[in-house]
Design a protein around this motif. Structure first.
Motif, short mmCIF file in Angstrom:
data_model
loop_
_atom_site.label_atom_id
_atom_site.label_comp_id
_atom_site.label_asym_id
_atom_site.label_seq_id
_atom_site.Cartn_x
_atom_site.Cartn_y
_atom_site.Cartn_z
N PRO A 59 0.81 -1.23 0.00
CA PRO A 59 0.00 0.00 0.00
C PRO A 59 0.85 1.28 0.00
O PRO A 59 0.41 2.31 -0.51
N SER A 60 2.04 1.20 0.57
CA SER A 60 2.89 2.39 0.67
C SER A 60 3.75 2.62 -0.57
O SER A 60 4.51 3.59 -0.63
N LEU A 62 5.17 3.81 -3.96
CA LEU A 62 4.99 5.00 -4.78
C LEU A 62 5.10 4.63 -6.25
O LEU A 62 5.92 3.78 -6.62
N ASN A 176 12.40 4.85 -2.19
CA ASN A 176 11.79 3.96 -1.19
C ASN A 176 11.42 2.61 -1.80
O ASN A 176 10.41 2.01 -1.45
N SER A 177 12.26 2.15 -2.72
CA SER A 177 12.02 0.87 -3.40
C SER A 177 13.34 0.14 -3.63
O SER A 177 13.80 0.01 -4.77
#
Length: 297
Positions: A59-60, A62, A176-177
């Motif tokens: 869900p988080s 991007l 963030n991945s």
């Protein structure tokens, strides 16, 4: 993840990479450097694929933008240059020399960090980097530097390795991945290297079958596990610290040589091990002291 935990994870990565030098050398007996690099990085991409799917479905997560893809491709270019130049060099030099000369990227990381990003490293980085270089030289068993063709190729790989170490953590943190970044650069490196090999290198299915063991070992562990863990760990570790810790792959290569191949170190080699270990402890313990001092006060 704390900085100390990240440093410990980087130590584990260096252990895996140190054990992979021999597998890389054996793999080259059956195929060319580009074919070996391409297949092992595609295997690494397959290993990390389930983590990418899970990461993108979170869900988080991007959405990826065009600029993110360019960043991943840029890291893939650096990874490809470093891996291929090193792999070509291993054909014409010893594993020990390759391990030492690859460590030349250690002092380049803080220098490039200061020159390109204006990051001034902690004072301990400079004696730590020097200790790693001297230790790697002593560990190599060389009494003088006789630079041959293979050595020159490995030296050339130091610059893209240094820039990659400098940037990979920043890119993964901003996106963030980390798994997407890792798998994307593996896929780029694997496809480019394999395409080159199919066009310009002699190869055969029997050669690929003969190198199955080294390909699986380096593809699954060295690429799929260790390179992915590097992306994760460098989100929380300073690039200069990471370079010093990762250079200990030379130390672990000597340890595995002792345990598995019966290699024995002379006094100079043992001193080299001590210098590399001391540098690792220096840059890992100093952050702990900075945390403990305010608590004691």
């Amino acid at each position: 993840m704390t900085r100390i935990q990240a440093n410990l994870l980087l130590t584990l990565i260096a252990m895996i990479w140190g054990s992979a030098f021999v597998a890389q050398a054996h793999g080259m007996e059956a195929m060319g450097p580009m074919m070996f690099t391409g297949i092992r990085f595609l295997i690494g991409a397959l290993v990390v694929l389930p983590l990418i799917v899970r990461e993108r479905r979170a869900p988080s997560a991007l959405p990826l933008r065009g600029g993110d893809a360019l960043k991943i491709v840029g890291l893939g270019v650096l990874l490809t240059l470093g891996a291929v130049l090193q792999q070509i060099g291993i054909q014409y030099t010893t594993v020990t020399n390759a391990g030492f000369l690859t460590a030349l990227y250690v002092p380049l990381v803080p220098l490039l960090g200061w020159a390109l990003l204006r990051h001034l490293p902690h004072w301990s980085v400079w004696p730590g980097a020097a200790a790693c270089l001297i230790g790697a030289f002593l560990l190599s068993g060389a009494h003088e530097l006789d630079i041959g063709l293979g050595d020159a190729w490995v030296i050339a790989s130091a610059l893209p390795w240094a820039v990659h170490v400098l940037l990979v953590g920043q890119v993964a943190d901003r996106m963030n991945s980390p798994f997407t970044v890792a798998g994307g650069q593996f896929l780029f490196c694997g496809l480019v290297s394999l395409a080159w090999a199919l066009c310009f290198e002699p190869w055969s299915w029997s050669g690929i079958q003969a190198a199955t063991g080294p390909l699986l070992y380096t593809g699954v562990l060295s690429v799929g596990v260790a390179f992915t863990a590097q992306v994760v760990a460098q989100r929380y570790a300073h690039a200069a610290d990471a370079a010093i810790i990762l250079s200990s792959e030379t130390l672990f290569a000597a340890v595995f040589g002792y345990l598995l191949m019966g290699d024995r170190l002379n006094a100079a080699g043992l001193l080299g091990c001590a210098l590399i270990l001391g540098a690792m402890l220096l840059i890992q313990l100093l952050p702990m002291l900075r945390v403990l001092r305010p608590r004691a006060a």
